[in-house]
Design a protein around this motif. Structure first.
Motif, PDB file in Angstrom:
ATOM      1  N   ASN A 166      -5.390   4.119   0.500  1.00 18.30           N
ATOM      2  CA  ASN A 166      -5.396   2.787   1.097  1.00 18.30           C
ATOM      3  C   ASN A 166      -4.278   2.622   2.110  1.00 18.30           C
ATOM      4  OD1 ASN A 166      -7.595   1.671  -0.395  1.00 18.30           O
ATOM      5  ND2 ASN A 166      -6.265   1.549  -2.174  1.00 18.30           N
TER       6      ASN A 166
ATOM      7  N   ALA B 108       0.832  -1.199   0.000  1.00 18.36           N
ATOM      8  CA  ALA B 108       0.000   0.000   0.000  1.00 18.36           C
ATOM      9  C   ALA B 108       0.871   1.254   0.000  1.00 18.36           C
ATOM     10  CB  ALA B 108      -0.927  -0.002   1.216  1.00 18.36           C
TER      11      ALA B 108
ATOM     12  N   SER C 183      -7.865  -6.187   6.369  1.00 18.20           N
ATOM     13  CA  SER C 183      -7.458  -5.157   5.410  1.00 18.20           C
ATOM     14  C   SER C 183      -8.608  -4.200   5.116  1.00 18.20           C
ATOM     15  CB  SER C 183      -6.977  -5.813   4.117  1.00 18.20           C
ATOM     16  OG  SER C 183      -6.609  -4.839   3.167  1.00 18.20           O
ATOM     17  N   TYR C 184      -9.807  -4.776   4.949  1.00 13.75           N
ATOM     18  CA  TYR C 184     -10.991  -3.938   4.723  1.00 13.75           C
ATOM     19  C   TYR C 184     -11.250  -3.023   5.917  1.00 13.75           C
ATOM     20  CZ  TYR C 184     -15.908  -2.649   4.284  1.00 13.75           C
ATOM     21  OH  TYR C 184     -17.079  -1.936   4.230  1.00 13.75           O
TER      22      TYR C 184
ATOM     23  N   ILE D 175      -3.142  -3.053   1.046  1.00 16.26           N
ATOM     24  CA  ILE D 175      -3.531  -3.589  -0.267  1.00 16.26           C
ATOM     25  C   ILE D 175      -3.038  -5.029  -0.359  1.00 16.26           C
ATOM     26  CG2 ILE D 175      -3.213  -3.421  -2.763  1.00 16.26           C
ATOM     27  CD1 ILE D 175      -2.903  -0.437  -2.477  1.00 16.26           C
TER      28      ILE D 175
ATOM     29  N   ASN E  45      -8.696  -0.165   5.967  1.00 14.41           N
ATOM     30  CA  ASN E  45      -8.973   0.851   4.953  1.00 14.41           C
ATOM     31  C   ASN E  45     -10.245   1.627   5.256  1.00 14.41           C
ATOM     32  OD1 ASN E  45      -6.708   0.189   3.410  1.00 14.41           O
ATOM     33  ND2 ASN E  45      -7.807  -1.417   2.308  1.00 14.41           N
TER      34      ASN E  45
END
Length: 449
Positions: free
Chosen positions: A406, A44, A382-383, A409, A386
């Motif tokens: 982000n 990222a 990760s979601y 990633i 972010n």
């Protein structure tokens, strides 16, 4: 023994010891998700570096400047330089910087000082990736159009007045496609707003002010064009000639001469792709000019980012190594608990390779299952990072010189590699226990209580 039988026996064996199996798989999940998330932060960071540079300037643009400060005999930036650089491999187009200073007038309003007016063709704007937020870019058929920067609209005041920076006026709102501006290259005195006179006190007639229609407005994120305007090349060349003739009359030909003989202040070289940027830049430097590009800064950032990725990946790998030790321990305990079962299998004629495969399959199932859950868990984390963590993580990236949308990633190749790595780790971890199971004496195993 069939592979399906091996898998069923392995699953049943793992299911009989649910808690221990769950804890071992949990270790693999933590290890796999740790290494994925750690590497995703570095990926990222790389992406954000690139996004940040691309937002400021196209990554396929090389800026070229004269090198006369370091070498007085260095080649000049002129039409010959444009022709020479255009022939270099990988060059798509060379765009000279054509600019002049002029007032923009709109009815009784005008810019408080002369602003930068640049001349470009429609093909050059397309090559440089120009975009507008309102209206459209002008075409070759548009002879009298102008594109305005957002901040330029804040510099309009009543003619002859100056901006009160303590209480600046609101930005002028132009109707795209309708409002007409005038381009004025004249020079005026600050107190009377009257045209300046030459050294003998004679009044010099200000050139005719061509009219242009506002065809588009650059967006606020376009910092390059925020304080400037762009007009078609044909009207720019005419305005440039008028300005040079006017300045000669006003200041004299000697005072108006270009001292360094550079026809252009700089050139912008559009390269066909990102992979060719550095080679084109090096070729231009070797030709005696001074070239720079965002790609060289991006490469330096990538080096720093790669070091950070290695460090973060190492931290995640430690968790996976710990998980591998847990798998080995689980399989060793399973052998001690199933010693008699192994002895019976040997007595009834089971092959040593089948016994070895049974324990290897158990270890492989633990690694594969833990890797799969770890990948899914990593995507979930990760979601969440972010979605909910940009403020906290954004400060960390700001300290590292990056900024982007982000925090984490996870590309598909990383998820696939982590799953494969977890499976292989499980297989390797089960190899030594499987060898031990093969080496057990059948009679000793049967006697074990």
């Amino acid at each position: 023994m069939k592979i399906s039988d091996l898998i069923m026996m392995s699953v049943r064996s793992l299911w009989r010891r649910k808690l221990r199996t769950f804890l071992t798989i949990l270790g693999v999940v933590i290890g796999a998700s740790s290494i994925i998330l750690m590497l995703s932060l570095g990926i990222a960071m790389d992406s954000n570096f690139k996004e940040q540079l691309a937002g400021m300037q196209s990554l396929t643009i090389v800026e070229v400047y004269p090198n006369n400060w370091d070498d007085p005999k260095a080649p000049k930036l002129n039409d010959k330089a444009v022709e020479t650089i255009s022939k270099l491999p990988g060059v798509q187009m060379v765009v000279p910087k054509r600019s002049l200073q002029a007032y923009l007038r709109f009815g009784k309003y005008a810019t408080s000082w002369q602003v930068e007016i640049r001349g470009l063709s429609a093909q050059e704007m397309e090559a440089l990736g120009y975009k507008v937020e309102q209206g459209r870019l002008f075409t070759d058929q548009d002879k009298n159009s102008i594109l305005l920067g957002q901040e330029l609209c804040r510099e309009f005041v009543k003619a002859g007045q100056e901006i009160n920076w303590r209480n600046p006026p609101p930005p002028m709102e132009f109707k795209v496609g309708e409002d007409v501006l005038k381009l004025d290259v004249g020079r005026y005195t600050g107190d009377t707003n009257e045209p300046q006179t030459d050294s003998q006190g004679n009044r010099v007639e200000v050139p005719k002010q061509p009219k242009v229609t506002v065809s588009g407005m650059f967006g606020p994120e376009d910092w390059e064009n925020s304080y400037s305007a762009v007009i078609p090349l044909e009207i720019f060349n005419k305005l440039k000639e008028d300005q040079e003739r006017y300045n000669k009359q006003l200041y004299g030909e000697e005072n108006n001469r270009n001292q360094d003989d550079n026809q252009y202040g700089n050139l912008r070289v559009k390269v066909i792709d990102e992979d060719s940027v550095i080679s084109v830049q090096e070729a231009i430097n070797e030709a005696g000019y001074r070239a720079s590009s965002p790609m060289e800064y991006l490469n330096e950032m990538k080096k720093a980012s790669n070091s950070i990725q290695i460090m973060l990946g190492g931290i995640g790998a430690i968790s996976l190594v710990v998980a591998a030790i847990g798998i080995t321990n689980t399989m060793m305990m399973s052998i001690y608990e199933r010693t008699k079962e192994i002895g019976v299998m040997k007595v009834i004629g089971a092959k040593l390779t089948d016994i070895k495969k049974m324990f290897l399959v158990e270890a492989l199932v633990i690694g594969a299952l833990g890797g799969t859950v770890g990948v899914l868990f990593s995507y979930l984390l990760s979601y969440a990072l972010n979605k909910f963590g940009p403020q906290v993580a954004g400060e960390m990236f700001a300290m590292l010189g990056s900024g982007g949308s982000n925090v984490s990633i996870i590309p598909p190749w990383l998820a696939l590699a982590a799953l494969l790595f977890s499976t292989v780790i499980g297989l390797i971890s089960g190899y030594f226990p499987a060898r031990r199971a093969m080496g057990l004496s059948a009679l000793s195993a049967i006697k074990t209580e």
